[in-house]
Write an enzyme that holds these catalytic residues in place. Structure first.
Site, short mmCIF file in Angstrom:
data_model
loop_
_atom_site.label_atom_id
_atom_site.label_comp_id
_atom_site.label_asym_id
_atom_site.label_seq_id
_atom_site.Cartn_x
_atom_site.Cartn_y
_atom_site.Cartn_z
N ASN A 299 14.02 11.69 78.73
CA ASN A 299 13.32 10.66 77.97
C ASN A 299 12.69 11.25 76.71
O ASN A 299 12.23 12.38 76.71
CB ASN A 299 12.23 10.02 78.84
CG ASN A 299 12.81 9.37 80.09
OD1 ASN A 299 13.99 9.01 80.12
ND2 ASN A 299 11.99 9.24 81.11
N HIS B 70 16.39 15.65 75.56
CA HIS B 70 17.01 14.85 74.49
C HIS B 70 16.10 14.69 73.28
O HIS B 70 16.34 13.83 72.44
CB HIS B 70 17.42 13.48 75.03
CG HIS B 70 18.53 13.54 76.03
ND1 HIS B 70 18.84 12.51 76.89
CD2 HIS B 70 19.41 14.54 76.31
CE1 HIS B 70 19.85 12.87 77.66
NE2 HIS B 70 20.21 14.09 77.32
N ASN C 160 16.16 6.68 92.86
CA ASN C 160 16.65 5.86 91.75
C ASN C 160 17.09 4.51 92.27
O ASN C 160 17.66 4.40 93.36
CB ASN C 160 17.84 6.53 91.06
CG ASN C 160 18.22 5.86 89.76
OD1 ASN C 160 17.42 5.84 88.82
ND2 ASN C 160 19.41 5.29 89.69
#
Length: 271
Positions: free
Chosen positions: A95, A112, A240
């Protein structure tokens, strides 16, 4: 939750997080069940076309403030508590929203990148996003007034907004050399800097187990850490909603939202 606790109890844990962790903070993801189809700009589009860059910055100029206003949720707070308790020894996040930092996580790799910085593709100068924002406001003084109800626009996960007409937006160049400025984030089709990957590998290698939270592992940038942990014989726990590409490598799989599961895990592991 008991199998998850059993797998991680007594072990030093590396955590890998994805966009699903931040959905309860109001930041949408790309791949969770029910998410609308999205077509994010690619690295090649951004670097090859002034029109694409104009379109990107016009939308990001509105959307980045959505990330600025976001706040950590219970999942972020639970991971920070686990780190402070010595259970989580490091965290790798896909994130760009900085919510782990705001929650108090410290040994942290932003795989990222991060939304609060802009980098020049020519001279590598790093410009704070707030400073770049001021330059864009100066070049486009009435742009935001045209979209006063930005909260009603569809916000995308990369701080973009869905906006069609951007032809009259003016882009700011690097204040040092006049080069192309790009958000300090990894676009689709781009490569994660090798030094950052090695730092993330070190977190996984130093741990005795890997916890994946809120990631579908759809891209190799995240899946490689699951493969590395599995190859080393370390248990992999996945939390998840919906399936992930790493499910077959997981020691335990929990189909629960991270804001629900992680506080329970923190409490059970003594954090």
């Amino acid at each position: 939750m008991a199998p998850l606790v059993d797998v991680l109890a007594g072990r030093r844990v590396a955590a890998l997080t994805g966009a699903g962790l931040s959905t309860d903070s109001g930041i949408p993801d790309y791949r969770s069940p029910g998410s609308p189809p999205r077509h994010p700009m690619t690295h090649q589009q951004f670097v090859s076309s002034p029109a694409f860059r104009r379109h990107y910055w016009a939308r990001n100029h509105l959307g980045w403030r959505h990330l600025l206003a976001a706040r950590p949720n219970a999942g972020h707070a639970a991971l920070a508590r686990l780190e402070h308790a010595g259970v989580v020894t490091g965290l790798v996040t896909q994130n760009i929203d900085l919510l782990h930092l705001r929650a108090g996580s410290r040994r942290l790799v932003h795989l990222h990148g991060r939304y609060d910085r802009v980098v020049c593709l020519s001279c590598a100068a790093v410009v704070p996003r707030s400073e770049h924002d001021a330059a864009l406001v100066a070049l486009n003084p009435h742009w935001r007034e045209r979209f006063q109800h930005v909260a009603d626009l569809e916000i995308a996960p990369d701080a973009d907004v869905i906006l069609d007409s951007t032809a009259d937006f003016r882009v700011a160049d690097c204040p040092r050399c006049g080069g192309i400025l790009k958000p300090d984030v990894v676009f689709f089709g781009d490569n994660t800097p090798r030094a950052r990957v090695e730092e993330a590998y070190a977190i996984v290698d130093d741990a005795e187990a890997l916890l994946v939270a809120g990631s579908s592992l759809a891209v190799m940038s995240g899946l490689r850490f699951v493969r590395r942990a599995h190859k080393a014989g370390k248990p992999v726990a996945v939390v998840n909603r919906g399936p992930t590409r790493g499910d077959e490598l997981a020691t335990v799989r929990v189909h629960v939202g991270t804001s629900e599961a992680l506080p329970v895990l923190a409490r059970e592991l003594g954090a």
